[in-house]
Design an enzyme around this catalytic site. Structure first.
Site, mmCIF file in Angstrom:
data_model
loop_
_atom_site.group_PDB
_atom_site.id
_atom_site.type_symbol
_atom_site.label_atom_id
_atom_site.label_comp_id
_atom_site.label_asym_id
_atom_site.label_seq_id
_atom_site.Cartn_x
_atom_site.Cartn_y
_atom_site.Cartn_z
ATOM 1 N N GLY A 67 0.771 -1.230 0.000
ATOM 2 C CA GLY A 67 0.000 0.000 0.000
ATOM 3 C C GLY A 67 0.804 1.282 0.000
ATOM 4 O O GLY A 67 0.317 2.311 0.461
ATOM 5 N N ASN A 90 1.451 3.130 -2.493
ATOM 6 C CA ASN A 90 0.717 4.102 -3.319
ATOM 7 C C ASN A 90 -0.503 4.625 -2.581
ATOM 8 O O ASN A 90 -0.845 5.805 -2.682
ATOM 9 C CB ASN A 90 0.303 3.469 -4.650
ATOM 10 N N HIS A 108 0.074 1.887 -13.316
ATOM 11 C CA HIS A 108 0.734 0.724 -13.911
ATOM 12 C C HIS A 108 2.208 1.062 -14.078
ATOM 13 O O HIS A 108 2.531 2.141 -14.608
ATOM 14 C CB HIS A 108 0.093 0.385 -15.258
HETATM 15 C C1 GRF Z 1 3.650 -0.882 -7.562
HETATM 16 O O1 GRF Z 1 4.832 -1.148 -8.268
HETATM 17 C C2 GRF Z 1 2.576 -0.476 -8.547
HETATM 18 O O2 GRF Z 1 3.120 0.029 -9.748
HETATM 19 C C3 GRF Z 1 1.864 -1.743 -8.834
HETATM 20 O O3 GRF Z 1 1.836 -2.403 -7.580
HETATM 21 C C4 GRF Z 1 3.127 -2.183 -6.946
HETATM 22 C C5 GRF Z 1 2.997 -2.176 -5.443
HETATM 23 O O4 GRF Z 1 2.326 -1.020 -5.053
HETATM 24 N N1 GRF Z 1 0.563 -1.498 -9.373
HETATM 25 P P1 GRF Z 1 2.050 -0.643 -3.480
HETATM 26 O O5 GRF Z 1 3.381 -0.442 -2.797
HETATM 27 O O6 GRF Z 1 1.299 -1.809 -2.853
HETATM 28 O O7 GRF Z 1 1.263 0.621 -3.574
#
Ligand code: GRF
Length: 198
Positions: free
Chosen positions: A14, A16, A111
């Site tokens: 998580g 992002n 993405h």
């Molecule tokens: C990230 O590399 C994103 O580009 C992909 O999932 C990965 C993990 O994201 N969609 P997060 O750290 O769980 O947000």
């Protein structure tokens, strides 16, 4: 001002989600209303709870690939949260066209490639083995076709000699955390002008 309600879907750490949630303060036109996962053990759920964001999880495994049955359950907490915008942020389940159509035009995804290049998985390794000079990440509107909707933002990074998929992914991730919040802020204000970074 009435804030736009943003639901965030994740499957893992998580990072992002954290970047998005922490950006929705002050004058920002949106606020997080739910963090939802397909994995009840996803570390991102605790990070959301620590921020006082309502969380929910629907384990996809008992559905054994019956996507529509899983999505029927996933819809419940999502609809209860009444989101105006849904952000997929490290959400690793493919969603059916039916599910996506409920949120068409208000569902975003990040993405880790410069779409339309490298749809699908293992994007960093594929860019390196192709000998590309640059790579990056894309935020796009989600449509029924995987990793294919209108681009709302891109961030570009160089591929350096000696890069491994891990070192490249780490460089891209830093920019994911800048790009996604910038795109969400613009999108929540009704502006779909693509964000370009750096
Ligand atoms: C990230 O590399 C994103 O580009 C992909 O999932 C990965 C993990 O994201 N969609 P997060 O750290 O769980 O947000």
């Amino acid at each position: 001002m009435k804030h736009k309600r943003v639901a965030i879907l994740l499957s893992g750490g998580g990072s992002n989600m954290v970047a998005l949630a922490d950006s929705m303060t002050g004058e920002h036109p949106a606020r997080p209303c739910l963090v939802l996962s397909n994995d009840p053990t996803a570390a991102g759920l605790k990070k959301a709870a620590d921020r006082g964001i309502p969380t929910s999880a629907v384990d996809h495994r008992p559905f054994k690939g019956d996507r529509s049955a899983f999505e029927a359950e996933l819809r419940k907490p999502l609809q209860d949260a009444r989101p105006d915008i849904v952000c997929l942020a490290g959400f690793m389940r493919v969603l059916t066209g039916d599910f996506v159509s409920d949120f068409q035009g208000r569902m975003l995804n990040i993405h880790p490639s410069l779409l339309p290049k490298y749809k699908g998985l293992n994007t960093h390794a594929r860019a390196i083995s192709a000998g590309d000079a640059e790579h990056g990440c894309t935020v796009h509107e989600v449509t029924a076709a995987l990793d294919d909707g209108p681009v709302l933002g891109q961030a570009r990074v160089p591929i350096n000699v000696g890069d491994t998929p891990e070192t490249l992914a780490a460089r891209v991730l830093v920019w994911e955390h800048k790009l996604y919040p910038a795109v969400l802020r613009r999108f929540a204000a009704g502006d779909k002008t693509p964000v370009q970074m750096p």
